[in-house]
Design a protein around this motif. Structure first.
Motif, mmCIF file in Angstrom:
data_model
loop_
_atom_site.group_PDB
_atom_site.id
_atom_site.type_symbol
_atom_site.label_atom_id
_atom_site.label_comp_id
_atom_site.label_asym_id
_atom_site.label_seq_id
_atom_site.Cartn_x
_atom_site.Cartn_y
_atom_site.Cartn_z
ATOM 1 N N UNK A 226 0.825 -1.208 0.000
ATOM 2 C CA UNK A 226 0.000 0.000 0.000
ATOM 3 C C UNK A 226 0.857 1.255 0.000
ATOM 4 N N UNK A 227 1.937 1.220 0.762
ATOM 5 C CA UNK A 227 2.825 2.382 0.818
ATOM 6 C C UNK A 227 3.485 2.630 -0.530
ATOM 7 N N UNK A 228 3.978 1.566 -1.169
ATOM 8 C CA UNK A 228 4.629 1.709 -2.464
ATOM 9 C C UNK A 228 3.642 2.165 -3.544
ATOM 10 N N UNK A 233 1.443 6.514 -7.176
ATOM 11 C CA UNK A 233 0.343 7.387 -7.588
ATOM 12 C C UNK A 233 0.667 8.852 -7.341
ATOM 13 N N UNK A 234 1.348 9.147 -6.241
ATOM 14 C CA UNK A 234 1.727 10.530 -5.928
ATOM 15 C C UNK A 234 2.701 11.071 -6.961
ATOM 16 N N UNK A 242 6.667 6.586 -12.122
ATOM 17 C CA UNK A 242 7.302 5.715 -11.116
ATOM 18 C C UNK A 242 6.696 4.322 -11.254
ATOM 19 N N UNK A 243 7.527 3.338 -11.431
ATOM 20 C CA UNK A 243 7.049 1.967 -11.569
ATOM 21 C C UNK A 243 6.693 1.392 -10.204
#
Length: 370
Positions: A226-228, A233-234, A242-243
């Motif tokens: 979830x953090x990644x 998305x940010x 960003x992959x």
């Protein structure tokens, strides 16, 4: 010596007149509703402004040329509402008020025995009452009390398609609140659906394999994913790429991507047809590209000409009263004739063609008799 008998005058009595409402039954809430319709449905507001512009201008004619020139000069230069000039500006506001509310009120302002200005009155401060079956009075509301105008002969008032035995006019927007509410509901729903489905949201699902991790490790792995995903998305919002890399059985699915938004074209057109029919304007004048043949467009133009002519008849008594008042105050003959301009150049072309054909027919008839 005989005496002349005094002629007896009998009071005029309307036999078919019964009880009538003393106050104009259009309330402040109804006027606010009509204003809200114009604000929330742009096509209604555009239709009213187009009707105001289509009314066009007019010329006045008097038996004496110098009187005619003086009257025309007055109509072009008379102050209106303190910030405008000319009777055209007065009639534009007056006619817009008449279409929106069904009634319109204006005033001829005198100073030192001459007309100094024309004023468009607000219906919020007035009451229109039937003084008698053949007379309408305008009352000013002050401190909750209605007081009659001191000089009613200077008041200008009109009613659009009034009901029999009443001073109440019918707004051109009458009957539109229901269909407008349905139209706005469709538009709001379309906006909500696009906000829900157009702004794509994702569901990220992590499925640990049997015996791969215990419950605590699975929860920790899910938090890392979830953090990644949030970081990826940010970065996308900031304009960079960003992959997202993950280990294990991870599936990503767009929420709502499989759903379809209801087709609103047919119901919206059905409602717009009701709005257009009420205004009397052809659809193409309101930016609606509905298919129509050349013959149909010509028929719509003829119907619009008849509609504008009928609306002009409602304004003509107001113009005559202004002109006659100015002529009388200046000690001139108050005979005046109003001639409206042609609505479009196409009307002038049609009239010219009709005159040409009539002259040609008359010439052929004379040649046949010779």
């Amino acid at each position: 010596m005989g005496f002349l008998k005094k002629e007896k005058r009998t009071a005029v009595s309307v036999q078919t007149q019964g009880g009538y409402p003393p106050v104009l039954p259009v309330t402040a809430g109804e006027r606010a509703l009509y204003r809200a319709l114009r604000e929330q449905v742009p096509i209604i507001d555009a239709a009213i402004y187009k009707l105001v512009r289509l009314i066009g201008g007019f010329e006045v004619y008097c038996p004496e040329k110098h009187t005619e020139n003086a009257l025309r000069g007055f109509l072009k230069t008379v102050p209106v509402n303190g910030c405008n000039m000319g009777i055209d500006n007065f009639l534009s506001v007056y006619f817009e008020q008449l279409l929106t509310y069904g009634n319109a009120v204006g005033e001829i302002v005198l100073a030192n025995g001459e007309i100094r200005a024309l004023y468009n009155a607000s219906l919020e401060d007035l009451e229109i009452r039937l003084i008698s079956p053949l007379e309408t009075g305008v009352f000013v509301v002050r401190d909750g009390r209605a007081e009659p105008c001191r000089y009613p002969e200077l008041i200008l008032t009109s009613a659009l398609n009034p009901m029999p035995g009443s001073a109440m006019g019918s707004s051109i927007l009458k009957g539109l609140p229901f269909v407008s509410e349905v139209l706005l509901k469709i538009y709001r729903t379309v906006g909500i659906n696009w906000e829900r489905m157009g702004n794509v949201r994702f569901a990220v699902t992590y499925k640990p394999q049997d015996g791969e991790l215990d419950r605590g490790a699975a929860q920790e792995r899910a938090e890392q994913i979830a953090e990644e995903w949030s970081r990826a998305m940010q970065e996308g919002r900031n304009g960079s790429v960003r992959d997202f890399v993950s280990v294990g059985d991870v599936s990503i699915k767009a929420i709502g991507a499989d759903n379809q938004i209801l087709d609103s074209e047919t119901p919206v057109r059905q409602i717009l047809e009701q709005l257009v029919a009420k205004t009397g304007l052809p659809p193409f004048m309101l930016g609606l590209s509905w298919s129509s043949t050349e013959r149909m467009s010509a028929q719509q133009a003829d119907m619009l000409t008849s509609e504008i002519t009928a609306l002009r008849r409602t304004l003509e008594p107001v113009i005559e009263k202004i002109c006659k008042t100015w002529l009388r105050l200046n000690g001139l003959d108050d005979t005046v004739e109003i001639d409206w301009n042609e609505i479009t150049m196409q009307d002038e072309v049609d009239h010219a063609n009709a005159a040409y054909l009539m002259a040609k027919t008359e010439q052929l008839l004379k040649e046949g008799e010779a």
